[in-house]
Design a protein around this motif. Structure first.
Motif, mmCIF file in Angstrom:
data_model
loop_
_atom_site.group_PDB
_atom_site.id
_atom_site.type_symbol
_atom_site.label_atom_id
_atom_site.label_comp_id
_atom_site.label_asym_id
_atom_site.label_seq_id
_atom_site.Cartn_x
_atom_site.Cartn_y
_atom_site.Cartn_z
ATOM 1 N N ALA A 55 0.825 -1.207 0.000
ATOM 2 C CA ALA A 55 0.000 0.000 0.000
ATOM 3 C C ALA A 55 0.861 1.258 0.000
ATOM 4 O O ALA A 55 0.458 2.306 -0.499
ATOM 5 C CB ALA A 55 -0.926 -0.007 1.214
ATOM 6 N N LEU A 56 2.047 1.157 0.571
ATOM 7 C CA LEU A 56 2.962 2.307 0.613
ATOM 8 C C LEU A 56 3.762 2.453 -0.683
ATOM 9 O O LEU A 56 4.592 3.342 -0.812
ATOM 10 C CB LEU A 56 3.942 2.159 1.786
ATOM 11 C CG LEU A 56 3.373 2.457 3.179
ATOM 12 C CD1 LEU A 56 4.398 2.112 4.243
ATOM 13 C CD2 LEU A 56 2.977 3.921 3.290
ATOM 14 N N GLY A 57 3.545 1.552 -1.625
ATOM 15 C CA GLY A 57 4.205 1.687 -2.924
ATOM 16 C C GLY A 57 5.467 0.858 -3.091
ATOM 17 O O GLY A 57 6.148 0.965 -4.100
ATOM 18 N N PHE A 58 5.801 0.037 -2.102
ATOM 19 C CA PHE A 58 6.973 -0.831 -2.256
ATOM 20 C C PHE A 58 6.590 -2.017 -3.129
ATOM 21 O O PHE A 58 5.700 -2.796 -2.764
ATOM 22 C CB PHE A 58 7.474 -1.318 -0.890
ATOM 23 C CG PHE A 58 8.086 -0.235 -0.056
ATOM 24 C CD1 PHE A 58 9.382 0.196 -0.295
ATOM 25 C CD2 PHE A 58 7.359 0.379 0.951
ATOM 26 C CE1 PHE A 58 9.948 1.204 0.464
ATOM 27 C CE2 PHE A 58 7.915 1.392 1.716
ATOM 28 C CZ PHE A 58 9.215 1.807 1.467
ATOM 29 N N THR B 272 18.838 0.348 -0.108
ATOM 30 C CA THR B 272 18.117 1.620 -0.093
ATOM 31 C C THR B 272 16.634 1.380 0.172
ATOM 32 O O THR B 272 15.998 2.097 0.944
ATOM 33 C CB THR B 272 18.277 2.322 -1.464
ATOM 34 O OG1 THR B 272 19.660 2.312 -1.797
ATOM 35 C CG2 THR B 272 17.755 3.738 -1.420
ATOM 36 N N GLU B 273 16.080 0.354 -0.492
ATOM 37 C CA GLU B 273 14.654 0.077 -0.364
ATOM 38 C C GLU B 273 14.310 -0.350 1.072
ATOM 39 O O GLU B 273 13.341 0.136 1.654
ATOM 40 C CB GLU B 273 14.271 -1.031 -1.353
ATOM 41 C CG GLU B 273 12.792 -1.051 -1.659
ATOM 42 C CD GLU B 273 12.446 -2.049 -2.764
ATOM 43 O OE1 GLU B 273 13.375 -2.680 -3.308
ATOM 44 O OE2 GLU B 273 11.246 -2.196 -3.052
ATOM 45 N N VAL B 274 15.123 -1.248 1.627
ATOM 46 C CA VAL B 274 14.840 -1.745 2.981
ATOM 47 C C VAL B 274 14.993 -0.616 3.998
ATOM 48 O O VAL B 274 14.218 -0.510 4.952
ATOM 49 C CB VAL B 274 15.762 -2.937 3.326
ATOM 50 C CG1 VAL B 274 15.617 -3.331 4.782
ATOM 51 C CG2 VAL B 274 15.433 -4.121 2.429
ATOM 52 N N ASP B 275 15.966 0.251 3.775
ATOM 53 C CA ASP B 275 16.140 1.398 4.669
ATOM 54 C C ASP B 275 14.871 2.251 4.669
ATOM 55 O O ASP B 275 14.387 2.668 5.728
ATOM 56 C CB ASP B 275 17.354 2.218 4.214
ATOM 57 C CG ASP B 275 17.836 3.152 5.309
ATOM 58 O OD1 ASP B 275 18.475 2.654 6.248
ATOM 59 O OD2 ASP B 275 17.549 4.362 5.232
ATOM 60 N N ARG B 276 14.318 2.478 3.496
ATOM 61 C CA ARG B 276 13.073 3.272 3.405
ATOM 62 C C ARG B 276 11.910 2.546 4.074
ATOM 63 O O ARG B 276 11.085 3.168 4.745
ATOM 64 C CB ARG B 276 12.734 3.582 1.947
ATOM 65 C CG ARG B 276 13.229 4.972 1.527
ATOM 66 C CD ARG B 276 12.655 5.395 0.176
ATOM 67 N NE ARG B 276 11.213 5.229 0.084
ATOM 68 C CZ ARG B 276 10.569 4.723 -0.973
ATOM 69 N NH1 ARG B 276 11.244 4.312 -2.024
ATOM 70 N NH2 ARG B 276 9.261 4.626 -0.974
ATOM 71 N N MET B 277 11.839 1.212 3.883
ATOM 72 C CA MET B 277 10.773 0.431 4.534
ATOM 73 C C MET B 277 10.829 0.608 6.044
ATOM 74 O O MET B 277 9.813 0.760 6.708
ATOM 75 C CB MET B 277 10.954 -1.062 4.227
ATOM 76 C CG MET B 277 10.569 -1.467 2.838
ATOM 77 S SD MET B 277 10.902 -3.233 2.630
ATOM 78 C CE MET B 277 10.571 -3.386 0.882
ATOM 79 N N CYS B 278 12.052 0.551 6.588
ATOM 80 C CA CYS B 278 12.221 0.668 8.036
ATOM 81 C C CYS B 278 11.736 2.028 8.519
ATOM 82 O O CYS B 278 10.995 2.126 9.493
ATOM 83 C CB CYS B 278 13.686 0.465 8.428
ATOM 84 S SG CYS B 278 14.223 -1.234 8.212
#
Lengths: 81, 81
Positions: A27-30, B56-62
Motif C-alpha cells: 500500500a505504501l508503494g513498495f 536503499t529500499e529496505v532502509d526506506r521500509m524501516c
C-alpha cells in the motif's frame, strides 16, 4: 555476556502479522516484496563470563520460555560484553 | 534477496515486555540475568537482484513502516537469495 536471540515461526506456520506488513508495504508503494515473516528479537544480558556456560543457559531459556517449540524456531549468538 | 531486520527500542525507552521476560526467567530459576530487551525481527523477501538498491529500499521500509523512529532503532543485513 550478551545473548542476541531470534525467534522465528517455523516454515509452514501461518504468519498473519507478516502478511499484514506485506500488505502495508504494498500500500505504501513498495513493489517486489515477495514475502514477509515477523519474529521476535530478544537481547539478554547475562552475569556469566564463560561463553560455553552462557550458551547452554541461553539454549535452555529458549526452550523453556522464549520460544514455543511447537511453532517456533530459535537461533542465537553470544557476545562478550 | 532476503533482508533480515532487527527493530529494537532505543536506550532509555522503557521495555515492559523485556521486564516481564526477565521476571519470568527469574521465576524459572535462571540466575544472573541482568537485563532483557525485546524487539522485533522481520524477514523480507525481495524481488531485487541489486544489493545496493535492496539496501536503499529496505532502509526506506524501516523508516516508513517497520520502525517507529521516535522510540526505536533498526539494523538490517541483506543476503543474496
Amino acid at each position: 555476556m550478551k545473548a542476541r536471540i531470534k525467534v522465528t515461526l517455523k516454515t509452514g506456520v501461518l504468519d498473519p502479522q507478516g502478511k499484514a506488513i506485506k500488505n502495508a508495504l504494498g500500500a505504501l508503494g513498495f513493489e517486489g516484496v515477495e514475502d514477509v515473516r515477523q519474529g521476535k528479537f530478544i537481547e539478554v544480558e547475562l552475569d556469566q563470563s564463560d561463553p560455553e556456560a552462557a550458551k547452554t543457559e541461553v539454549d535452555r531459556m529458549c526452550r523453556d520460555l522464549l520460544a514455543n517449540m511447537v511453532i517456533e524456531d530459535y537461533d542465537f549468538e553470544i557476545e562478550a560484553a
